[in-house]
Design a protein around this motif. Structure first.
Motif, PDB file in Angstrom:
ATOM      1  N   LEU A 164     -10.393 -59.133 -31.282  1.00 57.71           N
ATOM      2  CA  LEU A 164     -11.559 -59.674 -31.870  1.00 57.71           C
ATOM      3  C   LEU A 164     -12.167 -60.946 -31.057  1.00 57.71           C
ATOM      4  O   LEU A 164     -12.241 -61.929 -31.077  1.00 57.71           O
ATOM      5  N   GLU A 165     -12.806 -60.352 -29.458  1.00 56.57           N
ATOM      6  CA  GLU A 165     -13.359 -61.506 -28.966  1.00 56.57           C
ATOM      7  C   GLU A 165     -14.988 -61.800 -29.502  1.00 56.57           C
ATOM      8  O   GLU A 165     -15.526 -61.789 -30.407  1.00 56.57           O
ATOM      9  N   ILE A 166     -15.032 -63.416 -28.967  1.00 57.37           N
ATOM     10  CA  ILE A 166     -16.509 -64.001 -29.504  1.00 57.37           C
ATOM     11  C   ILE A 166     -17.478 -63.325 -28.720  1.00 57.37           C
ATOM     12  O   ILE A 166     -17.303 -62.832 -27.128  1.00 57.37           O
ATOM     13  N   PRO A 167     -18.364 -63.394 -29.583  1.00 57.38           N
ATOM     14  CA  PRO A 167     -19.445 -62.454 -28.726  1.00 57.38           C
ATOM     15  C   PRO A 167     -20.484 -63.044 -27.837  1.00 57.38           C
ATOM     16  O   PRO A 167     -20.690 -64.353 -27.670  1.00 57.38           O
ATOM     17  N   LYS A 168     -20.769 -62.229 -26.793  1.00 50.90           N
ATOM     18  CA  LYS A 168     -21.434 -63.184 -25.912  1.00 50.90           C
ATOM     19  C   LYS A 168     -22.905 -63.012 -26.170  1.00 50.90           C
ATOM     20  O   LYS A 168     -23.592 -61.326 -26.812  1.00 50.90           O
ATOM     21  N   ILE A 169     -23.591 -63.623 -25.864  1.00 55.05           N
ATOM     22  CA  ILE A 169     -24.674 -63.997 -26.245  1.00 55.05           C
ATOM     23  C   ILE A 169     -25.514 -64.260 -24.525  1.00 55.05           C
ATOM     24  O   ILE A 169     -25.543 -65.265 -24.556  1.00 55.05           O
ATOM     25  N   THR A 170     -26.632 -63.593 -24.463  1.00 55.51           N
ATOM     26  CA  THR A 170     -27.508 -63.638 -23.801  1.00 55.51           C
ATOM     27  C   THR A 170     -29.112 -64.382 -24.569  1.00 55.51           C
ATOM     28  O   THR A 170     -29.119 -63.729 -25.015  1.00 55.51           O
ATOM     29  N   ILE A 171     -29.575 -65.579 -23.391  1.00 55.72           N
ATOM     30  CA  ILE A 171     -30.729 -65.917 -24.305  1.00 55.72           C
ATOM     31  C   ILE A 171     -31.957 -65.970 -23.250  1.00 55.72           C
ATOM     32  O   ILE A 171     -31.101 -66.849 -22.116  1.00 55.72           O
ATOM     33  N   PRO A 172     -32.860 -66.206 -23.162  1.00 53.76           N
ATOM     34  CA  PRO A 172     -33.689 -66.147 -22.105  1.00 53.76           C
ATOM     35  C   PRO A 172     -33.873 -67.562 -21.726  1.00 53.76           C
ATOM     36  O   PRO A 172     -34.505 -68.227 -23.073  1.00 53.76           O
ATOM     37  N   GLU A 173     -34.628 -67.682 -20.552  1.00 52.17           N
ATOM     38  CA  GLU A 173     -34.716 -69.179 -19.513  1.00 52.17           C
ATOM     39  C   GLU A 173     -36.135 -69.119 -20.575  1.00 52.17           C
ATOM     40  O   GLU A 173     -37.128 -68.600 -21.259  1.00 52.17           O
ATOM     41  N   PRO A 174     -36.111 -70.995 -21.526  1.00 51.87           N
ATOM     42  CA  PRO A 174     -37.959 -71.041 -21.619  1.00 51.87           C
ATOM     43  C   PRO A 174     -38.613 -70.674 -20.911  1.00 51.87           C
ATOM     44  O   PRO A 174     -38.465 -70.099 -19.259  1.00 51.87           O
ATOM     45  N   ASN A 175     -40.193 -70.073 -21.842  1.00 56.13           N
ATOM     46  CA  ASN A 175     -40.721 -69.970 -20.807  1.00 56.13           C
ATOM     47  C   ASN A 175     -41.966 -70.855 -20.551  1.00 56.13           C
ATOM     48  O   ASN A 175     -43.115 -70.460 -19.880  1.00 56.13           O
ATOM     49  N   GLY A 176     -42.504 -72.088 -21.500  1.00 61.95           N
ATOM     50  CA  GLY A 176     -43.634 -73.325 -21.008  1.00 61.95           C
ATOM     51  C   GLY A 176     -41.769 -74.227 -20.475  1.00 61.95           C
ATOM     52  O   GLY A 176     -41.212 -74.365 -20.293  1.00 61.95           O
ATOM     53  N   ALA A 177     -43.431 -75.410 -20.992  1.00 56.30           N
ATOM     54  CA  ALA A 177     -42.790 -76.456 -20.150  1.00 56.30           C
ATOM     55  C   ALA A 177     -41.721 -77.132 -21.138  1.00 56.30           C
ATOM     56  O   ALA A 177     -41.273 -77.184 -21.831  1.00 56.30           O
ATOM     57  N   ASN A 178     -40.949 -77.372 -20.035  1.00 56.96           N
ATOM     58  CA  ASN A 178     -39.862 -78.964 -21.110  1.00 56.96           C
ATOM     59  C   ASN A 178     -39.376 -78.681 -22.246  1.00 56.96           C
ATOM     60  O   ASN A 178     -38.663 -78.546 -22.707  1.00 56.96           O
ATOM     61  N   GLY A 179     -38.570 -76.932 -21.325  1.00 54.81           N
ATOM     62  CA  GLY A 179     -37.589 -76.337 -22.155  1.00 54.81           C
ATOM     63  C   GLY A 179     -38.362 -76.033 -23.648  1.00 54.81           C
ATOM     64  O   GLY A 179     -37.497 -75.122 -24.887  1.00 54.81           O
ATOM     65  N   TRP A 180     -39.435 -75.698 -23.774  1.00 53.24           N
ATOM     66  CA  TRP A 180     -39.654 -74.928 -24.917  1.00 53.24           C
ATOM     67  C   TRP A 180     -40.036 -73.434 -24.749  1.00 53.24           C
ATOM     68  O   TRP A 180     -40.781 -73.063 -23.643  1.00 53.24           O
ATOM     69  N   TYR A 181     -40.014 -72.991 -25.883  1.00 53.37           N
ATOM     70  CA  TYR A 181     -40.737 -71.765 -26.210  1.00 53.37           C
ATOM     71  C   TYR A 181     -41.951 -71.354 -26.206  1.00 53.37           C
ATOM     72  O   TYR A 181     -42.451 -71.693 -27.658  1.00 53.37           O
ATOM     73  N   THR A 182     -42.774 -70.855 -25.609  1.00 48.44           N
ATOM     74  CA  THR A 182     -44.105 -69.922 -26.681  1.00 48.44           C
ATOM     75  C   THR A 182     -44.283 -69.063 -27.179  1.00 48.44           C
ATOM     76  O   THR A 182     -44.879 -69.207 -27.404  1.00 48.44           O
ATOM     77  N   LYS A 183     -43.671 -67.821 -26.995  1.00 51.76           N
ATOM     78  CA  LYS A 183     -43.260 -66.900 -27.531  1.00 51.76           C
ATOM     79  C   LYS A 183     -42.164 -66.561 -28.139  1.00 51.76           C
ATOM     80  O   LYS A 183     -41.352 -67.248 -27.776  1.00 51.76           O
ATOM     81  N   ASN A 184     -42.709 -65.219 -28.675  1.00 49.97           N
ATOM     82  CA  ASN A 184     -41.166 -64.845 -29.494  1.00 49.97           C
ATOM     83  C   ASN A 184     -39.411 -64.787 -28.736  1.00 49.97           C
ATOM     84  O   ASN A 184     -39.893 -64.567 -27.617  1.00 49.97           O
TER      85      ASN A 184
END
Length: 205
Positions: A164-184
């Motif tokens: 059983l391998e470690i799940p692959k996780i994909t996270i979208p790039e932040p859409n706001g300034a300074n690495g912050w997300y402004t949306k879900n």
């Protein structure tokens, strides 16, 4: 003088030899043939006879052990399949000399030998280890009695599980300034390259 020797079978616990029927008379040399149907402990008595028909008072005895019958037919089963192995369950009996050992064969090669002591339970649950993951193995068991007679099972299949391998996780790039997300944020997880006979039960985050 002695003209020959008589011989006769002595049943267990018998001491009054005179009451036992003699097998042969005036036998001096040759072969004693043990009847084919006789199994187990066999005690033979010998006595001398002279020309006048007198029989020696002393009886010489010899005990032999005969077992020409293989252990009873039996089957084996597989349980507790893991990444590196599985457990083989089987058992049989032998009415004469008793079960001496089991040999477990994996893909045609001897993998393990389990010695059975006298008085020990002859049903075994033996762990077969050191196998490769995600593979099917052909297994059979050979029972050998203490006289060397053999009986083997039909072949069965044991399967090892996949890793059983470690799940692959994909996270979208932040859409706001300074690495912050402004949306879900939509985080994707998948069981990357997991073998088909394994499955993810729970992913914690």
């Amino acid at each position: 003088g002695v003209v020959g020797y008589n011989y006769f079978e002595i049943p267990d616990g018998t001491t009054e030899y005179s009451k036992i029927e003699r097998k042969h008379e005036n036998w001096s040399k040759g072969k004693i043939k043990i009847p084919k149907e006789k199994e187990g402990k066999i005690t033979i008595g010998f006595e001398a006879e002279d020309r006048a028909g007198n029989i020696s008072e002393t009886v010489s005895t010899m005990t032999i052990y005969k077992d020409s019958v293989a252990p009873r037919a039996f089957t084996a089963s597989i349980k507790e399949e893991t990444i590196e192995g599985f457990t083989v369950v089987c058992g049989t009996s032998d009415d004469t000399s008793g079960i001496g050992k089991y040999n477990i064969y994996v893909d045609g090669k001897l993998h393990d030998t389990i010695e059975i002591q006298e008085g020990q339970n002859t049903t075994i649950e033996h762990r077969v280890t050191g196998l490769q993951p995600k593979r099917s193995y052909t297994v059979y068991v050979e029972a050998i009695d203490r006289a060397g007679n053999k009986t083997e099972t039909q072949s069965i299949v044991g399967t090892t599980m996949g890793k059983l391998e470690i799940p692959k996780i994909t996270i979208p790039e932040p859409n706001g300034a300074n690495g912050w997300y402004t949306k879900n944020i939509e985080i994707r997880m998948e069981d990357s390259q997991s073998y088909e006979n394994s499955r993810v039960i729970q992913i914690r985050y």
